[in-house]
Design an enzyme around this catalytic site. Structure first.
Site, PDB file in Angstrom:
ATOM      1  N   PHE A 149      39.821  33.272  41.850  1.00 20.60           N
ATOM      2  CA  PHE A 149      40.008  34.264  40.801  1.00 20.60           C
ATOM      3  C   PHE A 149      40.009  33.602  39.422  1.00 20.60           C
ATOM      4  CE2 PHE A 149      41.984  37.760  38.486  1.00 20.60           C
ATOM      5  CZ  PHE A 149      41.361  38.836  39.073  1.00 20.60           C
ATOM      6  N   VAL A 150      39.294  34.216  38.483  1.00 22.78           N
ATOM      7  CA  VAL A 150      39.232  33.688  37.119  1.00 22.78           C
ATOM      8  C   VAL A 150      39.578  34.766  36.096  1.00 22.78           C
ATOM      9  CG1 VAL A 150      37.548  31.822  37.530  1.00 22.78           C
ATOM     10  CG2 VAL A 150      36.717  34.129  37.079  1.00 22.78           C
ATOM     11  N   GLU A 169      26.978  42.289  33.205  1.00 21.30           N
ATOM     12  CA  GLU A 169      28.252  42.279  33.936  1.00 21.30           C
ATOM     13  C   GLU A 169      28.992  40.966  33.667  1.00 21.30           C
ATOM     14  OE1 GLU A 169      30.735  43.420  35.178  1.00 21.30           O
ATOM     15  OE2 GLU A 169      30.404  44.289  37.143  1.00 21.30           O
ATOM     16  N   ASP A 170      30.316  40.994  33.751  1.00 19.49           N
ATOM     17  CA  ASP A 170      31.080  39.756  33.551  1.00 19.49           C
ATOM     18  C   ASP A 170      30.996  38.842  34.767  1.00 19.49           C
ATOM     19  OD1 ASP A 170      32.590  41.455  35.158  1.00 19.49           O
ATOM     20  OD2 ASP A 170      34.340  41.500  33.845  1.00 19.49           O
ATOM     21  N   GLY A 187      34.966  44.573  31.267  1.00 19.19           N
ATOM     22  CA  GLY A 187      34.784  43.124  31.135  1.00 19.19           C
ATOM     23  C   GLY A 187      33.471  42.686  30.518  1.00 19.19           C
ATOM     24  N   ASP A 227      31.142  39.280  42.422  1.00 21.05           N
ATOM     25  CA  ASP A 227      31.967  38.672  43.466  1.00 21.05           C
ATOM     26  C   ASP A 227      31.352  39.037  44.821  1.00 21.05           C
ATOM     27  OD1 ASP A 227      34.016  37.743  45.034  1.00 21.05           O
ATOM     28  OD2 ASP A 227      35.529  39.102  44.285  1.00 21.05           O
ATOM     29  N   ARG A 279      41.765  39.157  29.130  1.00 22.04           N
ATOM     30  CA  ARG A 279      40.419  39.511  28.641  1.00 22.04           C
ATOM     31  C   ARG A 279      40.070  38.808  27.345  1.00 22.04           C
ATOM     32  NH1 ARG A 279      38.354  43.605  31.671  1.00 22.04           N
ATOM     33  NH2 ARG A 279      39.768  45.269  32.270  1.00 22.04           N
TER      34      ARG A 279
HETATM   35  P1  IMP Z   1      32.452  42.885  43.295  1.00 24.51           P
HETATM   36  O1  IMP Z   1      32.195  44.335  43.476  1.00 24.51           O
HETATM   37  O2  IMP Z   1      33.256  42.329  44.444  1.00 24.51           O
HETATM   38  O3  IMP Z   1      31.210  42.062  43.046  1.00 24.51           O
HETATM   39  O4  IMP Z   1      33.400  42.726  42.060  1.00 24.51           O
HETATM   40  C1  IMP Z   1      32.966  42.927  40.810  1.00 24.51           C
HETATM   41  C2  IMP Z   1      34.052  43.276  39.844  1.00 24.51           C
HETATM   42  O5  IMP Z   1      35.347  42.815  40.274  1.00 24.51           O
HETATM   43  C3  IMP Z   1      33.792  42.578  38.549  1.00 24.51           C
HETATM   44  O6  IMP Z   1      33.061  43.398  37.704  1.00 24.51           O
HETATM   45  C4  IMP Z   1      35.183  42.321  38.011  1.00 24.51           C
HETATM   46  O7  IMP Z   1      35.611  43.431  37.268  1.00 24.51           O
HETATM   47  C5  IMP Z   1      36.045  42.179  39.225  1.00 24.51           C
HETATM   48  N1  IMP Z   1      36.250  40.757  39.591  1.00 24.51           N
HETATM   49  C6  IMP Z   1      35.652  40.061  40.594  1.00 24.51           C
HETATM   50  N2  IMP Z   1      36.083  38.798  40.637  1.00 24.51           N
HETATM   51  C7  IMP Z   1      36.954  38.671  39.608  1.00 24.51           C
HETATM   52  C8  IMP Z   1      37.713  37.550  39.092  1.00 24.51           C
HETATM   53  O8  IMP Z   1      37.684  36.404  39.587  1.00 24.51           O
HETATM   54  N3  IMP Z   1      38.489  37.825  38.003  1.00 24.51           N
HETATM   55  C9  IMP Z   1      38.554  39.055  37.418  1.00 24.51           C
HETATM   56  N4  IMP Z   1      37.859  40.104  37.860  1.00 24.51           N
HETATM   57  C10 IMP Z   1      37.058  39.921  38.940  1.00 24.51           C
HETATM   58 MG    MG Z   2      33.310  43.795  35.739  1.00 24.51          MG
END
Ligand code: IMP
Ligand code: MG
Length: 185
Positions: free
Chosen positions: A163-164, A110-111, A56, A114, A176
């Site tokens: 979610f986005v 990073e994209d 991403g 979360d 994407r």
């Molecule tokens: P985290 O480890 O929970 O912070 O999640 C991080 C990863 O989860 C990001 O790099 C994304 O690849 C994916 N992610 C988290 N939230 C979303 C969302 O709303 N849409 C799509 N991918 C997400």
């Molecule tokens: Mg990511």
């Protein structure tokens, strides 16, 4: 499973979930330009290494680096935690291909952040290479969902805990390549 996608003028249906327009490309572009301007100032005289989190992060990284004229290095790492779901599996798999990071100034690109679990894992992995500094640049941040304390130096938009997709972010590998960002209704 075959992903089913239906486009309408004002929304997108993916596997029965409805996504509506949230952030326009125009807004993304000007916010990313601002971040680039700040990085340009903060890293003057340095050669930062942009560690782009695949898949991403490539969209944000490309937009960001277009606006930088300082010398820089680009490296990538792959992080996986979601599979085809809309929630994290809690286990983060990392595939790191970069080395020669000792004493370097790293910017992780990073994209979205979360829970922060992925970023935490990435940072502790990168610390093993003994860099001089590590900073985070993320396009999106779901601050209310953070489960760990992270110092996010460069952030595009703080968004609600929904979610986005779009601009690098996918749901079941769809979305994407959407120009703007769409949010689950
Ligand atoms: P985290 O480890 O929970 O912070 O999640 C991080 C990863 O989860 C990001 O790099 C994304 O690849 C994916 N992610 C988290 N939230 C979303 C969302 O709303 N849409 C799509 N991918 C997400
Ligand atoms: Mg990511």
């Amino acid at each position: 499973m075959e992903t089913s996608v239906r486009f309408s003028k004002n929304y997108l249906m993916i596997n029965g979930s409805k996504f509506v327009p949230f952030i326009k490309y125009r807004e993304i572009r000007s916010k990313v330009k601002e971040i680039a301007r700040q990085i340009q100032i903060d890293y003057k005289g340095k050669i930062p290494v942009f560690v782009v989190v695949l898949n991403g992060g490539i969209f944000f990284a490309t937009e960001l680096m277009k606006h930088l004229s300082i010398p820089l290095r680009v490296e990538t790492l792959k992080a996986k935690s979601y599979g085809n779901e809309m929630y994290t599996s809690g286990k983060v798999q990392l595939f790191l291909t970069c080395d020669d990071l000792e004493g370097r100034d790293l910017i992780i690109v990073e994209d979205i952040i979360d829970t922060g679990l992925t970023m935490k894992t990435i940072i502790s992995e990168l610390q093993k290479y003994k860099p001089n500094s590590i900073e985070i640049a993320t396009l999106l941040l779901k601050r209310s969902n953070l489960k760990t304390d992270l110092q996010v130096k460069y952030c595009g938009f703080e968004i609600p805990n929904k979610f986005v997709i779009g601009f690098g972010l996918d749901y079941a590998e769809f979305g994407r390549n959407l120009k703007g960002i769409y949010i689950l209704e």
